[in-house]
Design an enzyme around this catalytic site. Structure first.
Site, PDB file in Angstrom:
ATOM      1  N   GLU A   1     -91.577 -48.831 -55.445  1.00 41.89           N
ATOM      2  CA  GLU A   1     -92.765 -48.221 -56.054  1.00 41.89           C
ATOM      3  C   GLU A   1     -93.113 -48.842 -57.400  1.00 41.89           C
ATOM      4  O   GLU A   1     -94.293 -48.952 -57.728  1.00 41.89           O
ATOM      5  CB  GLU A   1     -92.641 -46.699 -56.145  1.00 41.89           C
ATOM      6  CG  GLU A   1     -91.527 -46.206 -57.003  1.00 41.89           C
ATOM      7  CD  GLU A   1     -91.390 -44.686 -56.985  1.00 41.89           C
ATOM      8  OE1 GLU A   1     -92.376 -43.988 -56.748  1.00 41.89           O
ATOM      9  OE2 GLU A   1     -90.270 -44.216 -57.234  1.00 41.89           O
TER      10      GLU A   1
ATOM     11  N   ASN B   1    -109.804 -29.795 -55.947  1.00 46.33           N
ATOM     12  CA  ASN B   1    -108.575 -30.522 -55.619  1.00 46.33           C
ATOM     13  C   ASN B   1    -108.052 -29.960 -54.301  1.00 46.33           C
ATOM     14  O   ASN B   1    -107.955 -28.743 -54.154  1.00 46.33           O
ATOM     15  CB  ASN B   1    -107.537 -30.315 -56.734  1.00 46.33           C
ATOM     16  CG  ASN B   1    -106.205 -30.972 -56.417  1.00 46.33           C
ATOM     17  OD1 ASN B   1    -106.138 -31.940 -55.654  1.00 46.33           O
ATOM     18  ND2 ASN B   1    -105.134 -30.460 -57.001  1.00 46.33           N
ATOM     19  N   GLY B   2    -107.727 -30.841 -53.357  1.00 48.34           N
ATOM     20  CA  GLY B   2    -107.190 -30.365 -52.073  1.00 48.34           C
ATOM     21  C   GLY B   2    -108.014 -30.901 -50.920  1.00 48.34           C
ATOM     22  O   GLY B   2    -108.728 -31.896 -51.058  1.00 48.34           O
TER      23      GLY B   2
ATOM     24  N   ARG C   1    -101.472 -38.419 -63.299  1.00 46.49           N
ATOM     25  CA  ARG C   1    -101.520 -37.938 -61.915  1.00 46.49           C
ATOM     26  C   ARG C   1    -102.187 -38.961 -60.992  1.00 46.49           C
ATOM     27  O   ARG C   1    -102.023 -38.864 -59.772  1.00 46.49           O
ATOM     28  CB  ARG C   1    -102.278 -36.604 -61.864  1.00 46.49           C
ATOM     29  CG  ARG C   1    -101.553 -35.478 -62.573  1.00 46.49           C
ATOM     30  CD  ARG C   1    -102.489 -34.340 -62.896  1.00 46.49           C
ATOM     31  NE  ARG C   1    -103.034 -33.724 -61.718  1.00 46.49           N
ATOM     32  CZ  ARG C   1    -102.574 -32.603 -61.179  1.00 46.49           C
ATOM     33  NH1 ARG C   1    -101.546 -31.986 -61.723  1.00 46.49           N
ATOM     34  NH2 ARG C   1    -103.136 -32.099 -60.116  1.00 46.49           N
TER      35      ARG C   1
ATOM     36  N   GLU D   1     -82.160 -44.479 -53.494  1.00 49.74           N
ATOM     37  CA  GLU D   1     -82.981 -44.183 -54.668  1.00 49.74           C
ATOM     38  C   GLU D   1     -83.334 -45.475 -55.431  1.00 49.74           C
ATOM     39  O   GLU D   1     -84.470 -45.669 -55.859  1.00 49.74           O
ATOM     40  CB  GLU D   1     -82.240 -43.176 -55.565  1.00 49.74           C
ATOM     41  CG  GLU D   1     -82.904 -42.865 -56.886  1.00 49.74           C
ATOM     42  CD  GLU D   1     -84.319 -42.297 -56.777  1.00 49.74           C
ATOM     43  OE1 GLU D   1     -84.743 -41.932 -55.671  1.00 49.74           O
ATOM     44  OE2 GLU D   1     -85.008 -42.254 -57.816  1.00 49.74           O
TER      45      GLU D   1
ATOM     46  N   LYS E   1     -98.476 -38.647 -59.060  1.00 50.03           N
ATOM     47  CA  LYS E   1     -97.241 -38.003 -59.524  1.00 50.03           C
ATOM     48  C   LYS E   1     -96.861 -36.812 -58.660  1.00 50.03           C
ATOM     49  O   LYS E   1     -95.716 -36.639 -58.291  1.00 50.03           O
ATOM     50  CB  LYS E   1     -97.427 -37.563 -60.981  1.00 50.03           C
ATOM     51  CG  LYS E   1     -96.189 -36.912 -61.584  1.00 50.03           C
ATOM     52  CD  LYS E   1     -95.056 -37.902 -61.749  1.00 50.03           C
ATOM     53  CE  LYS E   1     -93.783 -37.272 -62.273  1.00 50.03           C
ATOM     54  NZ  LYS E   1     -92.630 -38.146 -62.027  1.00 50.03           N
TER      55      LYS E   1
ATOM     56  N   CYS F   1    -105.953 -34.750 -57.292  1.00 51.96           N
ATOM     57  CA  CYS F   1    -107.049 -34.800 -58.261  1.00 51.96           C
ATOM     58  C   CYS F   1    -106.693 -33.886 -59.420  1.00 51.96           C
ATOM     59  O   CYS F   1    -105.840 -33.022 -59.301  1.00 51.96           O
ATOM     60  CB  CYS F   1    -108.345 -34.292 -57.632  1.00 51.96           C
ATOM     61  SG  CYS F   1    -108.796 -35.157 -56.127  1.00 51.96           S
TER      62      CYS F   1
ATOM     63  N   TRP G   1    -109.081 -38.629 -56.624  1.00 56.46           N
ATOM     64  CA  TRP G   1    -108.309 -39.610 -55.846  1.00 56.46           C
ATOM     65  C   TRP G   1    -108.878 -39.524 -54.440  1.00 56.46           C
ATOM     66  O   TRP G   1    -108.723 -38.504 -53.779  1.00 56.46           O
ATOM     67  CB  TRP G   1    -106.828 -39.260 -55.882  1.00 56.46           C
ATOM     68  CG  TRP G   1    -105.989 -40.401 -55.439  1.00 56.46           C
ATOM     69  CD1 TRP G   1    -105.594 -40.696 -54.173  1.00 56.46           C
ATOM     70  CD2 TRP G   1    -105.468 -41.432 -56.272  1.00 56.46           C
ATOM     71  NE1 TRP G   1    -104.861 -41.841 -54.172  1.00 56.46           N
ATOM     72  CE2 TRP G   1    -104.765 -42.321 -55.437  1.00 56.46           C
ATOM     73  CE3 TRP G   1    -105.545 -41.704 -57.632  1.00 56.46           C
ATOM     74  CZ2 TRP G   1    -104.130 -43.463 -55.925  1.00 56.46           C
ATOM     75  CZ3 TRP G   1    -104.896 -42.831 -58.100  1.00 56.46           C
ATOM     76  CH2 TRP G   1    -104.205 -43.697 -57.256  1.00 56.46           C
TER      77      TRP G   1
ATOM     78  N   HIS H   1     -73.720 -53.378 -38.147  1.00 59.52           N
ATOM     79  CA  HIS H   1     -74.407 -52.829 -36.968  1.00 59.52           C
ATOM     80  C   HIS H   1     -75.862 -53.290 -36.875  1.00 59.52           C
ATOM     81  O   HIS H   1     -76.649 -52.699 -36.152  1.00 59.52           O
ATOM     82  CB  HIS H   1     -74.335 -51.301 -36.991  1.00 59.52           C
ATOM     83  CG  HIS H   1     -72.940 -50.767 -36.937  1.00 59.52           C
ATOM     84  ND1 HIS H   1     -72.107 -50.974 -35.860  1.00 59.52           N
ATOM     85  CD2 HIS H   1     -72.202 -50.081 -37.843  1.00 59.52           C
ATOM     86  CE1 HIS H   1     -70.931 -50.418 -36.091  1.00 59.52           C
ATOM     87  NE2 HIS H   1     -70.966 -49.871 -37.300  1.00 59.52           N
TER      88      HIS H   1
ATOM     89  N   LYS I   1     -87.102 -46.995 -56.148  1.00 60.44           N
ATOM     90  CA  LYS I   1     -87.610 -47.363 -57.478  1.00 60.44           C
ATOM     91  C   LYS I   1     -88.196 -48.776 -57.441  1.00 60.44           C
ATOM     92  O   LYS I   1     -89.243 -49.039 -58.010  1.00 60.44           O
ATOM     93  CB  LYS I   1     -86.508 -47.308 -58.556  1.00 60.44           C
ATOM     94  CG  LYS I   1     -85.984 -45.945 -58.940  1.00 60.44           C
ATOM     95  CD  LYS I   1     -86.980 -45.040 -59.622  1.00 60.44           C
ATOM     96  CE  LYS I   1     -87.781 -44.247 -58.653  1.00 60.44           C
ATOM     97  NZ  LYS I   1     -87.458 -42.886 -58.388  1.00 60.44           N
TER      98      LYS I   1
HETATM   99  C1  F6R Z   1     -90.376 -41.306 -56.514  1.00 64.35           C
HETATM  100  C2  F6R Z   1     -91.088 -40.058 -56.677  1.00 64.35           C
HETATM  101  C3  F6R Z   1     -91.454 -39.286 -55.462  1.00 64.35           C
HETATM  102  C4  F6R Z   1     -91.163 -37.802 -55.679  1.00 64.35           C
HETATM  103  C5  F6R Z   1     -91.670 -36.982 -54.466  1.00 64.35           C
HETATM  104  C6  F6R Z   1     -91.324 -35.519 -54.608  1.00 64.35           C
HETATM  105  O1  F6R Z   1     -90.101 -41.904 -57.738  1.00 64.35           O
HETATM  106  O2  F6R Z   1     -91.383 -39.636 -57.777  1.00 64.35           O
HETATM  107  O3  F6R Z   1     -90.799 -39.762 -54.333  1.00 64.35           O
HETATM  108  O4  F6R Z   1     -89.790 -37.642 -55.845  1.00 64.35           O
HETATM  109  O5  F6R Z   1     -93.062 -37.118 -54.351  1.00 64.35           O
HETATM  110  O6  F6R Z   1     -91.834 -34.961 -55.760  1.00 64.35           O
HETATM  111  P1  F6R Z   1     -91.277 -33.611 -56.337  1.00 64.35           P
HETATM  112  O7  F6R Z   1     -89.884 -33.852 -56.776  1.00 64.35           O
HETATM  113  O8  F6R Z   1     -92.210 -33.274 -57.472  1.00 64.35           O
HETATM  114  O9  F6R Z   1     -91.345 -32.618 -55.221  1.00 64.35           O
END
Ligand code: F6R
Length: 602
Positions: free
Chosen positions: A486, A113-114, A40, A479, A597, A15, A87, A502, A483
């Site tokens: 998500e 928040n939390g 966020r 990775e 985020k 949040c 959220w 395997h 991408k």
């Molecule tokens: C994927 C993504 C998330 C973050 C993860 C860790 O695109 O953004 O998987 O990498 O939530 O976030 P940080 O790096 O801020 O600890």
């Protein structure tokens, strides 16, 4: 089952909190700040302002602009107030569950928040005392607790202290009191004060007030702030007065605008021309201080989540191969379950995190710290909780990343990690010496954006995408798959190419798309053999390499760079591909559904 569902829901929470007290109308300022923190993620919005000694609350479900339009938030009177984007965690997405939450007499309103872990026990106790609850949230207990203590003690300071002492869990909250005071407290969730002429902000994110000021005070765990009149008072949970330094935040507001790009994600993909270089810009002294912990360590652990976890895998690999250092990479969410006995004062934990606020990462760090390990971190927010609890940290320095999916912060992290490894192996990789080659390579890849968009147009109705890579290219396969999942909501999996036989080979048929990361290094021949195996089973094969091959249905050419440096550039076509797949599916690449985020709860 209930427990499992609960933890799935909690994983997605974040949040935003903003409070303002100054000499201009608060509501338009609060709305502007909430919009800046939109990245966020959230599902409902609310504001409380104070005018003529009365608290006015308006809140509802939807985006900031929608709720503003329907409830006319911007016209709320008063020069002080609080705002929140929620959220959902406890309780559904409804108007009454949106923040701010008022206590029974409407003399206090709270944004939070939390997670308050002991909220049901507190709620029961407060209900027995006659408090009436209007929402299903855990947050509302804070408003009632404050009210109960304020009516008993008659002091806001004492009410804040007593309330914080009763709360269990991770939280940051800000309350307004009808006599014209704002107060906030934090424990394991960020809360930052912004200082302006004749007033203050208090927010969960510096972007909440960066437009108005770059002068900030980062509150520590168990700090309480009271903004009363022109005065800011800081004290701890025991009531002792404390002092925190004023920090000048280096970020520019222009860095959080999209500019000429259609989306933040696309802008951030393009920014990699500069940010790959910025990732290795920490001073020689800072780098030496960081590396001295590593040269003295008996054991080294590396941790991170999501994309940052993929960086840990690359670091483990290049540490072993080039610096001849053994290390162990552990996902932060799994850290607590691993055998902790080997960690002691001779150990170092390297934590990698863009935000420096990820709960899983911070929890791993706290666990390691308790076992007296030294903490090193690599962050993009040098004022973050992680940076502040580390013995030494390096700054990825790529500026604010607004797109929810990590792009430039990943390549920035890699560049910092290569630089660390180079420092330890006396430049044996040579990332700094190859700067110009890297810039040219990134520019060339970005110039193929339209070709990648055309390839995406041929991928009708694709349901499954597999990405193959060996050695250093395997974390990049993971990775790339993350991408695609998500941004485009398509099932994608990164597979170590040698593992195909395997098991995963059974999945391959003419409906599967397989992307093969195969630059011309020591893995080339083995990976080409794997590509033949999948082609023989009818898959549609996309090759990413500096060396073309007839078997690819589509080919994405990347320039040749020094062998060890390929991961830095080969991830970029995958980011572009995921971006265009999102556009093709008509979904917003900047704000993927269900994701936030910075994931500040477990
Ligand atoms: C994927 C993504 C998330 C973050 C993860 C860790 O695109 O953004 O998987 O990498 O939530 O976030 P940080 O790096 O801020 O600890």
């Amino acid at each position: 089952m209930i427990k499992v569902l609960r933890s799935v829901i909690l994983l997605l929470v974040v949040c935003s909190i903003i409070g303002y007290k100054g000499n201009v109308l608060a509501a338009p300022v609060l709305i502007d700040s909430l919009k800046r923190m939109e990245y966020r993620g959230y599902d409902s919005v609310g504001i409380a302002t104070i005018t003529d000694g009365k608290i006015l609350v308006r809140k509802g479900v939807g985006k900031v602009a929608e709720v503003n339009r329907s409830l006319d938030l911007g016209r709320m009177p008063g020069q002080m107030g609080i705002g929140h984007t929620r959220w959902a965690t406890h309780g559904g997405v409804t108007d009454s569950n949106a923040h701010p939450h008022s206590a029974c007499t409407n003399d206090i309103a709270v944004v939070h928040n939390g997670i308050i872990e002991n909220y049901s026990e507190l709620k029961e106790e407060l209900m027995l005392q006659g408090h009436i609850f209007k929402s299903q949230t855990d947050s509302e207990v804070i408003a009632h607790l404050l009210e109960a203590h304020y009516s008993k003690e008659g002091s806001i300071k004492q009410a804040m202290i007593e309330t914080c002492k009763r709360l269990k869990g991770a939280y940051a909250f800000v309350a307004v009191f009808e006599e014209g005071t704002i107060s906030g407290a934090r424990f394991d969730e960020p809360l930052i004060i912004g200082i302006v002429d004749n007033g203050y902000f208090i927010s969960s994110d510096i972007l909440g007030f960066l437009k108005y000021t770059d002068k900030s005070i980062f509150l520590d765990n168990k700090d309480i702030a009271i903004i009363d009149g022109e005065k800011l008072e800081l004290f701890d949970f025991e009531g002792f007065s404390i002092k925190r330094p004023i920090t000048q935040v280096a970020w520019e507001l222009a860095a959080v605008e999209k500019g000429a790009y259609a989306h933040h994600t696309l802008k951030e993909i393009h920014q990699q021309v500069q940010t790959i270089i910025e990732g290795m810009s920490d001073s020689k002294e800072k780098m030496e201080a960081f590396c001295s912990f590593l040269t003295n360590a008996k054991s080294i652990y590396i941790t991170g989540s999501g994309t940052s976890y993929h960086s840990t895998l690359i670091l483990k690999h290049i540490f072993g191969k080039f610096a001849k250092i053994r290390s162990e990479a552990i996902m932060s969410s799994e850290f607590q379950y691993m055998a902790q006995d080997p960690i002691d004062e001779t150990s170092v934990l390297i934590a990698i995190s863009q935000s420096g606020e990820t709960a899983d990462v911070l929890q791993s760090v706290k666990a390691a710290k308790q076992m007296r390990a030294k903490i090193l971190s690599i962050v993009n927010v040098p004022t973050s909780s992680l940076a502040r609890i580390s013995n030494s940290f390096l700054n990825v320095n790529c500026g604010p990343e607004i797109g929810v999916a990590a792009t430039k912060s990943f390549t920035g992290q890699l560049s910092a990690l290569y630089n660390v490894t180079d420092t330890l192996c006396h430049g044996c990789i040579g990332i700094a010496a190859n700067k110009n080659e890297l810039i040219a390579a990134v520019n060339l890849i970005l110039s193929t954006e339209n070709n990648i968009a055309k390839i995406v147009n041929t991928m009708y109705d694709v349901k499954d995408i597999y990405i193959l890579g060996r050695s250093l290219h395997y974390p990049i396969a993971l990775e790339g798959a993350l991408k695609i999942k998500e941004l485009a909501y398509i099932h994608a999996e990164g597979i170590a190419a040698g593992e195909l036989k395997h098991g995963p080979l059974a999945l391959i048929d003419k409906n599967t798309v397989v992307i093969v990361i195969n630059p011309s290094d020591s893995t080339f021949d083995d990976t080409i053999s794997n590509a033949h195996e999948i082609k023989a089973r009818g898959a549609f094969v996309i090759g990413i390499s500096d060396k073309e091959n007839d078997l690819y249905d589509h080919f994405i050419k990347i320039p040749k760079v020094k062998e060890a440096l390929f991961p830095l550039i080969e991830v970029i076509p995958l980011q572009i591909l995921a971006y265009y797949l999102a556009l093709k599916k008509n979904v917003d690449p900047d704000y993927p559904r269900n994701l936030a985020k910075s994931v500040t709860v477990k």
